[in-house]
Structure formats: structure tokens, C-alpha cells
Design a protein around this motif. Structure first.
Motif, PDB file in Angstrom:
ATOM      1  N   LYS A   1      23.890   3.289  13.308  1.00 49.39           N
ATOM      2  CA  LYS A   1      22.957   3.667  11.839  1.00 49.39           C
ATOM      3  C   LYS A   1      21.380   3.441  11.432  1.00 49.39           C
ATOM      4  CE  LYS A   1      24.512   2.394   7.933  1.00 49.39           C
ATOM      5  NZ  LYS A   1      25.286   2.512   6.730  1.00 49.39           N
ATOM      6  N   ILE A   2      20.742   3.936  11.302  1.00 49.35           N
ATOM      7  CA  ILE A   2      19.479   3.085  11.494  1.00 49.35           C
ATOM      8  C   ILE A   2      18.872   3.260   9.859  1.00 49.35           C
ATOM      9  CG2 ILE A   2      16.850   4.445  11.555  1.00 49.35           C
ATOM     10  CD1 ILE A   2      17.949   3.164  14.278  1.00 49.35           C
ATOM     11  N   ILE A   3      18.948   2.144   9.546  1.00 51.69           N
ATOM     12  CA  ILE A   3      18.586   1.765   7.758  1.00 51.69           C
ATOM     13  C   ILE A   3      16.947   1.553   8.095  1.00 51.69           C
ATOM     14  CG2 ILE A   3      20.830   1.451   7.181  1.00 51.69           C
ATOM     15  CD1 ILE A   3      20.012  -1.168   7.300  1.00 51.69           C
ATOM     16  N   LYS A   4      16.294   1.494   6.735  1.00 48.79           N
ATOM     17  CA  LYS A   4      14.790   1.719   6.364  1.00 48.79           C
ATOM     18  C   LYS A   4      14.293   0.689   4.995  1.00 48.79           C
ATOM     19  CE  LYS A   4      13.794   6.247   9.154  1.00 48.79           C
ATOM     20  NZ  LYS A   4      13.889   7.088   8.925  1.00 48.79           N
ATOM     21  N   ASN A   5      13.080  -0.053   5.444  1.00 50.61           N
ATOM     22  CA  ASN A   5      12.853  -0.474   4.041  1.00 50.61           C
ATOM     23  C   ASN A   5      11.203  -0.614   4.247  1.00 50.61           C
ATOM     24  OD1 ASN A   5      12.423  -1.394   1.723  1.00 50.61           O
ATOM     25  ND2 ASN A   5      13.295  -3.545   2.126  1.00 50.61           N
ATOM     26  N   ILE A   6      10.763  -0.368   3.153  1.00 52.50           N
ATOM     27  CA  ILE A   6       8.921  -0.547   3.026  1.00 52.50           C
ATOM     28  C   ILE A   6       8.734  -1.558   2.136  1.00 52.50           C
ATOM     29  CG2 ILE A   6       6.952   0.329   2.631  1.00 52.50           C
ATOM     30  CD1 ILE A   6       8.469   3.323   3.521  1.00 52.50           C
ATOM     31  N   LEU A   7       7.752  -2.559   2.656  1.00 50.61           N
ATOM     32  CA  LEU A   7       7.994  -4.266   1.825  1.00 50.61           C
ATOM     33  C   LEU A   7       6.128  -3.930   2.203  1.00 50.61           C
ATOM     34  CD1 LEU A   7      10.348  -5.653   4.148  1.00 50.61           C
ATOM     35  CD2 LEU A   7      10.228  -4.890   1.220  1.00 50.61           C
ATOM     36  N   GLN A   8       5.451  -4.996   1.395  1.00 51.37           N
ATOM     37  CA  GLN A   8       4.307  -5.594   1.348  1.00 51.37           C
ATOM     38  C   GLN A   8       3.865  -5.940   2.551  1.00 51.37           C
ATOM     39  OE1 GLN A   8       2.518  -7.693  -2.098  1.00 51.37           O
ATOM     40  NE2 GLN A   8       0.777  -8.112  -1.093  1.00 51.37           N
ATOM     41  N   ASN A   9       2.612  -5.307   3.342  1.00 52.04           N
ATOM     42  CA  ASN A   9       2.473  -6.244   4.716  1.00 52.04           C
ATOM     43  C   ASN A   9       1.483  -7.777   4.488  1.00 52.04           C
ATOM     44  OD1 ASN A   9       1.723  -7.022   7.247  1.00 52.04           O
ATOM     45  ND2 ASN A   9       0.812  -4.946   7.349  1.00 52.04           N
ATOM     46  N   ALA A  10       2.686  -8.777   3.931  1.00 48.60           N
ATOM     47  CA  ALA A  10       1.897  -9.549   3.926  1.00 48.60           C
ATOM     48  C   ALA A  10       2.548 -10.921   4.507  1.00 48.60           C
ATOM     49  CB  ALA A  10       1.465  -9.599   2.181  1.00 48.60           C
ATOM     50  N   GLU A  11       2.432 -11.836   4.415  1.00 44.11           N
ATOM     51  CA  GLU A  11       2.776 -13.266   5.111  1.00 44.11           C
ATOM     52  C   GLU A  11       4.239 -14.132   4.294  1.00 44.11           C
ATOM     53  OE1 GLU A  11      -0.550 -13.220   5.035  1.00 44.11           O
ATOM     54  OE2 GLU A  11      -1.400 -12.625   6.595  1.00 44.11           O
ATOM     55  N   THR A  12       3.018 -13.450   3.327  1.00 42.36           N
ATOM     56  CA  THR A  12       4.850 -13.873   1.784  1.00 42.36           C
ATOM     57  C   THR A  12       6.019 -13.837   1.434  1.00 42.36           C
ATOM     58  OG1 THR A  12       3.817 -12.818   0.215  1.00 42.36           O
ATOM     59  CG2 THR A  12       2.599 -15.586   1.147  1.00 42.36           C
ATOM     60  N   ILE A  13       6.160 -11.887   2.425  1.00 34.55           N
ATOM     61  CA  ILE A  13       6.663 -11.538   1.902  1.00 34.55           C
ATOM     62  C   ILE A  13       7.723 -11.700   3.694  1.00 34.55           C
ATOM     63  CG2 ILE A  13       7.937  -8.943   1.900  1.00 34.55           C
ATOM     64  CD1 ILE A  13       5.095 -10.643   0.407  1.00 34.55           C
TER      65      ILE A  13
END
Length: 380
Positions: free
Chosen positions: A325-337
């Protein structure tokens, strides 16, 4: 997550002794203070706390009236052969008719008092049972007999160890404890036990990263809590309610910014966050709301939102394969995340590669307004 309660009994001794118990209870976040009717206003002056009062009628400022002290409940007066003739039962019914919250207080001396407690449990909002030698069996009987009634069962305890046993009695345990102690350290220890009582670990699984891609600008949510998190802790967040990623807190030092162990840079505004048995949208969280803090073992604890920051930032899409099953997330594109690897180590989203194994949580059930529902829901 956890609706277990702790009340503090502060009705005996001089006021200075009782005041120390009351203030320590308030500082420890107890749910209610039980005092004599004459002390209700004194307690209210010390802080904004729920107050229960031993009384036989309405008391100004009291949130709950407790019936049984100086009556049949504590053995001061003999039990009647017919509960219809009981003064405590009559008093509880009269107070309930006035629309007041009522607790029954019963010292379990023998089987007759156990039966009397069950009768009070049929009437009252709360049932406080005091074991003369802290026997588990009467408590088990009352939990079983009153499980379908709209009453909260409170067990009288003197130590944190007794409190722990009360919460472990049978599968459900008691709804709360009434702690009777002058030992202020016991109040703090019992509060810690209550905070974790009944909280079960959540299942954490491993998924394989299949896609990592920058997707442009969008609004992301930082959740700043009133709690400090440690390495390995974070929150479960995802674009699908049935597949959530363990997003790590900013508890680690970085070459770019100082650690912020109270923060989870959680994801885009549309994402779900797991809160207890429900989900919420990140965008709707606000100060004072409850959130669930989770670690790589699935251990949960409650957090409180202190501030939510929504800011426009570059975003990154992360997809992962969980048993097909493919699951997804969208996060800030930064080294601290950071997410969390299968080895329970934080990994920056900027270092993620296809094939990396990360920790997630999945449920094979849909949700409607954040609640679980058996319904076919497809989220892409």
C-alpha cells in the motif's frame, strides 16, 4: 487517550496540613479536591480547581456533593435492612433531582457494604469505595456489576502503588482514585501513574520509501507544545488517515538552528494528525488542544498545544510502500524536518532516499470527521 482521574482527600487535620495537600494536588494537576463543606471557598481561593464536598445538601462553590461521610456509607449509622429506607440513598436521589453532580462514599467493611455501594452506584455520578484492608475482590465485583451504568468508580488509595493496582484491576480498572495521604511525594507519584494509566502502545510498522520529490510552495504547520520531547519522540502525521508517518520532534541540535524540543514541524495544512483514537487536520489545531506524542516503540503520551504556526514554505512529497500500500506525506523541505528510521534514528527529509525504511502507523479502516468508520474510502 486517557480519562483516568485522581482526586485528593483533604478533609482531616489542621488547615495548614490540608492546605499543603491541596496546593500540591493543584500543582500536580489532580482532577478534584475533596474537602469538608466549610473548606470549599478556601480551596477556591487557592486556585481554579474542581472541588468536591462532603455534604448532605447543596454547597456554594462545590462542583460535586459527596454523600456518605457521617452516614451509612462510612458506618457511622447502621445500614438499613431495606435500601429504600437509607438516608444516604434518599439524600443522593434528592440532590440528583436538583441537577447536582453527586458522589457516593462507601467504606467496604463486608459484603453488605459492597451491596450498598452497588446501590449507590446505581444512583450517583461517582462511586467512591474505600477498602478497609484494600481488598481487590470487592472492587472487581463493583466494576463488573456497574460496567453498564453511567457511574465513575473511584477507589480510595493511600499510595501510588495502590493506585497502580486499582487501575490494573480487571481489564478496565477503576475510572479514578481518591488519594488519602499527607505525604506530598505520593501525590506527585500518583499523578504520574494516573497520566500513564490505561494508555496502550500503538502499533508502529516499517515502510519503504518509494518517492522523494520537491513539489513547490505551500502552507505548512508547526505544532509547538507545552511539553518537552526527547530523541525518538514525535507525532503521527499523514496525507491519508490510514497511513501516518512518525514525524520527529526538533529535539536534536542542528548546525542551522538551536533545538526546539517542544516542536514538531508536522506537515502541510491538509494533513491528518493522530490525536488519541481520532484524527484532526493540522490546520484546525489551536492553543489548548490535545495532541498525542509517540515514540518509535509506539509508546504514547498526551501533549498540549501551546502555539500553532502556519507559514508558506517549500514542500516535499514523501511516498512509502507499506506491505503493498502506498502512503504519502507532504512536509517542509528543510534539514530540520525529520522522520524516524526502522532503527529508531531521526533522518532529515533532505537525506531521504528511495529504499530507506521509516516508521509509520497504519489502520485498515476509514475515518469520517476524524472518527473510525467501516466504509470504503480511497485517498490518493
Amino acid at each position: 487517550m486517557n480519562n483516568k482521574m485522581i482526586w485528593i482527600k483533604a478533609d482531616e487535620g489542621n488547615w495548614d496540613e490540608r492546605k499543603a495537600v491541596v496546593t500540591t494536588g493543584m500543582e500536580s494537576g489532580v482532577d478534584a479536591i475533596l474537602v469538608n463543606a466549610a473548606d470549599v471557598e478556601k480551596v477556591k481561593e487557592l486556585g481554579n480547581a474542581k472541588v468536591a464536598a462532603f455534604a448532605s445538601d447543596q454547597v456554594k462553590g462545590a462542583d460535586i456533593i459527596v454523600v456518605g461521610k457521617g452516614g451509612e456509607g462510612d458506618g457511622t449509622k447502621p445500614l438499613p435492612p431495606d435500601y429504600g429506607g437509607s438516608l444516604d440513598v434518599t439524600t443522593a436521589l434528592r440532590l440528583k433531582e436538583k441537577g447536582l453532580k453527586v458522589a457516593g462514599y462507601v467504606v467496604i467493611r463486608n459484603k453488605n457494604y459492597e451491596n450498598f455501594a452497588a446501590e449507590m452506584g446505581n444512583i450517583c455520578d461517582y462511586l467512591i469505595t474505600i477498602g478497609t484492608d484494600w481488598q481487590v475482590i470487592p472492587l472487581e465485583n463493583l466494576i463488573a456489576g456497574l460496567q453498564k451504568k453511567d457511574v465513575k468508580i473511584m477507589s480510595g488509595v493511600k499510595t501510588s502503588e495502590e493506585a497502580k493496582l486499582a487501575f490494573e484491576t480487571m481489564e478496565h480498572g477503576t475510572d479514578g482514585v481518591l488519594l488519602d495521604t499527607k505525604d506530598l511525594s505520593q501525590i506527585k507519584k500518583t499523578s504520574e501513574i494516573v497520566e500513564n494509566a490505561g494508555v496502550q502502545n500503538i502499533e508502529i510498522q516499517t515502510a519503504v520509501v518509494t518517492r522523494v520529490e520537491s513539489i513547490g510552495m505551500g502552507d505548512r504547520v508547526c505544532v509547538d507544545t507545552c511539553n518537552l520531547m526527547i530523541k525518538g519522540e514525535g507525532m503521527l502525521v499523514g496525507s491519508q488517515a490510514n497511513g501516518m508517518f512518525l514525524v520527529h520532534s526538533e529535539s536534536e541540535e542542528s548546525p542551522y538552528v538551536a533545538s526546539r524540543p517542544f516542536r514538531v514541524n508536522a506537515g502541510a495544512v491538509h494533513a491528518y494528525i493522530k490525536v488519541g483514537e481520532k484524527t484532526r487536520y493540522l490546520s484546525e489545531l489551536q492553543a489548548g488542544d490535545e495532541v498525542t506524542i509517540v515514540d518509535g516503540e509506539g509508546k504514547q503520551r498526551k501533549g498540549v498545544v501551546g502555539r500553532v504556526k502556519i507559514e508558506r514554505r517549500p514542500l516535499m512529497l514523501v511516498e512509502a510502500d507499506l506491505n503493498g500500500k502506498i502512503i504519502k506525506n507532504i512536509l517542509q523541505n528543510a534539514e530540520t524536518i525529520k522522520l524516524v528510521t526502522k532503527d529508531k534514528e531521526p533522518i532529515a527529509v533532505t537525506d531521504l532516499k528511495v529504499g530507506d525504511e521509516i516508521l509509520v502507523h497504519s489502520e485498515d479502516i476509514g475515518r469520517h470527521f476524524g472518527m473510525k468508520i467501516e466504509e470504503t474510502i480511497i485517498e490518493k
